[in-house]
Motif scaffolding. Structure first.
Motif, PDB file in Angstrom:
ATOM      1  N   TYR A 201       0.838  -1.195   0.000  1.00  0.00           N
ATOM      2  CA  TYR A 201       0.000   0.000   0.000  1.00  0.00           C
ATOM      3  C   TYR A 201       0.878   1.252   0.000  1.00  0.00           C
ATOM      4  O   TYR A 201       0.688   2.171  -0.809  1.00  0.00           O
ATOM      5  N   GLY A 202       1.855   1.268   0.923  1.00  0.00           N
ATOM      6  CA  GLY A 202       2.735   2.436   1.027  1.00  0.00           C
ATOM      7  C   GLY A 202       3.523   2.645  -0.250  1.00  0.00           C
ATOM      8  O   GLY A 202       3.612   3.751  -0.784  1.00  0.00           O
ATOM      9  N   GLY A 203       4.093   1.541  -0.769  1.00  0.00           N
ATOM     10  CA  GLY A 203       4.911   1.646  -1.979  1.00  0.00           C
ATOM     11  C   GLY A 203       4.076   2.088  -3.172  1.00  0.00           C
ATOM     12  O   GLY A 203       4.483   2.968  -3.941  1.00  0.00           O
ATOM     13  N   THR A 204       2.904   1.506  -3.340  1.00  0.00           N
ATOM     14  CA  THR A 204       2.078   1.837  -4.516  1.00  0.00           C
ATOM     15  C   THR A 204       1.636   3.303  -4.473  1.00  0.00           C
ATOM     16  O   THR A 204       1.711   4.023  -5.477  1.00  0.00           O
ATOM     17  N   ILE A 205       1.193   3.735  -3.308  1.00  0.00           N
ATOM     18  CA  ILE A 205       0.692   5.113  -3.208  1.00  0.00           C
ATOM     19  C   ILE A 205       1.836   6.123  -3.412  1.00  0.00           C
ATOM     20  O   ILE A 205       1.687   7.122  -4.116  1.00  0.00           O
ATOM     21  N   HIS A 206       2.999   5.815  -2.846  1.00  0.00           N
ATOM     22  CA  HIS A 206       4.124   6.727  -3.058  1.00  0.00           C
ATOM     23  C   HIS A 206       4.627   6.683  -4.501  1.00  0.00           C
ATOM     24  O   HIS A 206       5.090   7.690  -5.031  1.00  0.00           O
TER      25      HIS A 206
END
Ligand code: NDP
Length: 326
Positions: A201-206
């Motif tokens: 989630y963190g990687g995709t959104i960033h």
């Protein structure tokens, strides 16, 4: 391959004559209560003080019998805790712990409180876990569509000798065995979930935010950058989910896209950081940081919410949605 439980493997009748108290009526609470009710399970809801918590009114409006958390625990055979995670210990010790009776089942939808010991249940109750792997509204919608959302079950204490059957029956009543339920430990469920949240989630959104910012900084129109950074991902994920990565790359994507993915994709990933985050998660560093953030009133989150909400990308997204819908 691990056992994957489907409807035909699980006996729902182990819930016959038993009352499930859903404690907390938020995203998961509402979806799981409604699904279980439609599966024939006797559901009551335990909610916090009506003047401060909207859950009470919401559950009553959906036709459930609602009680104070203490009363719901007294009336229940299975106490299914669906409160937000950092709030669980205080509610548990205030309203649940001293009302638990031998033979009851204490059930969670995330292993956090048990793994990190912020909740220590008495030794004479079963302690189980059932997690549907998705937000409540999706769990509800899939159930209504005749499908479900995959999930996992786990047992931490098995006093009755039937704890696993109870967890599986809950998973079936929520609809997850329609598509598949796997066995998990509390530790792997919790750390795996926290790792997924940080990395996927963190990687995709960033990734989306960074891609948008770089394109806009280099003169691209905002609408185009937004569509590229956010909208394209839907079709990619759906296609990959349907046919697998290799078939997607070789038969659905263009040859240029296939080359771009294999050639440049790995440079975008910082594998060392992913390993570090994994190791920090296993050492409990993430859990400690999150509990500390919550106990301080979430100052970092609140600050980030303000700046992100005000960002160029969010404003562009709003215009997109207003003009073209979802
Ligand atoms: P929500 O934030 O949507 O709901 C939390 C509920 O807890 C609300 O009903 C809220 O009541 C209640 N609550 C919070 N504090 C108190 C309090 N002090 N006293 C009484 N009630 C309180 O949580 P979720 O549904 O997202 O999560 C519930 C559990 O499900 C968690 O363990 C989570 O990890 C797990 N889970 C969540 C998933 C998700 O995608 N959302 C997926 C799988 C598992 P009110 O609003 O009335 O204050």
């Amino acid at each position: 391959f691990e056992k994957i439980y489907r409807d035909e493997d699980v006996d729902l009748s182990v819930l016959d004559g038993r009352t499930v108290a859903i404690i907390g009526y938020g995203s998961q609470g509402r979806a799981q209560s409604m699904n279980m009710r439609e599966s024939g399970v006797n559901i009551i809801v335990g909610a916090g003080d009506r003047t401060r918590h909207s859950s009470w009114d919401k559950a009553e409006a959906d036709g459930f019998e609602v009680f104070s958390i203490e009363e719901a625990v007294d009336k229940a055979d299975i106490v299914h805790i669906l409160l937000q995670d950092p709030a669980q210990p205080s509610v548990y010790y205030e309203s649940i712990h001293k009302h638990l009776k031998p033979g009851q089942t204490l059930s969670f939808a995330h292993g956090f409180a048990i793994l990190y010991g912020t909740i220590k249940p008495p030794k004479d109750v079963d302690v189980v876990l059932f997690v549907p792997n998705g937000p409540g509204p999706v769990t509800r919608q899939k159930f209504k569509d005749g499908s479900g959302i995959w999930g996992c079950v786990s047992v931490d204490q098995d006093v009755s000798g039937h704890a696993k059957e109870t967890a599986l029956a809950i998973s079936k009543a929520v609809g997850s065995t329609r598509v598949g339920v796997v066995d998990m430990t509390f530790q792997h469920e919790t750390e795996g979930d926290n790792y997924e949240e940080q990395v996927l989630y963190g990687g995709t959104i960033h990734l989306m935010r960074t891609m948008f910012n770089i394109m806009v900084k280099n003169g691209y129109p905002r609408s185009f950058a937004y569509a590229k950074a956010i909208r394209s991902i839907r079709s990619i994920i759906d296609d990959i989910d349907a046919v697998g990565i290799e078939a997607y790359l070789t038969s659905r994507a263009s040859r240029t896209c296939e080359f771009a993915v294999r050639h440049s994709g790995p440079r975008v990933i910082n594998e060392q950081a992913m390993e570090e985050i994994f190791e920090e998660t296993e050492r409990g560093v993430f859990a400690r940081n999150w509990l500390q953030e919550f106990s301080l009133g979430m100052p970092t989150l609140n600050r980030m919410r303000r700046t992100w909400a005000d960002s160029d990308m969010e404003k562009t997204g709003k215009i997109w949605r207003d003009k073209f819908g979802k």
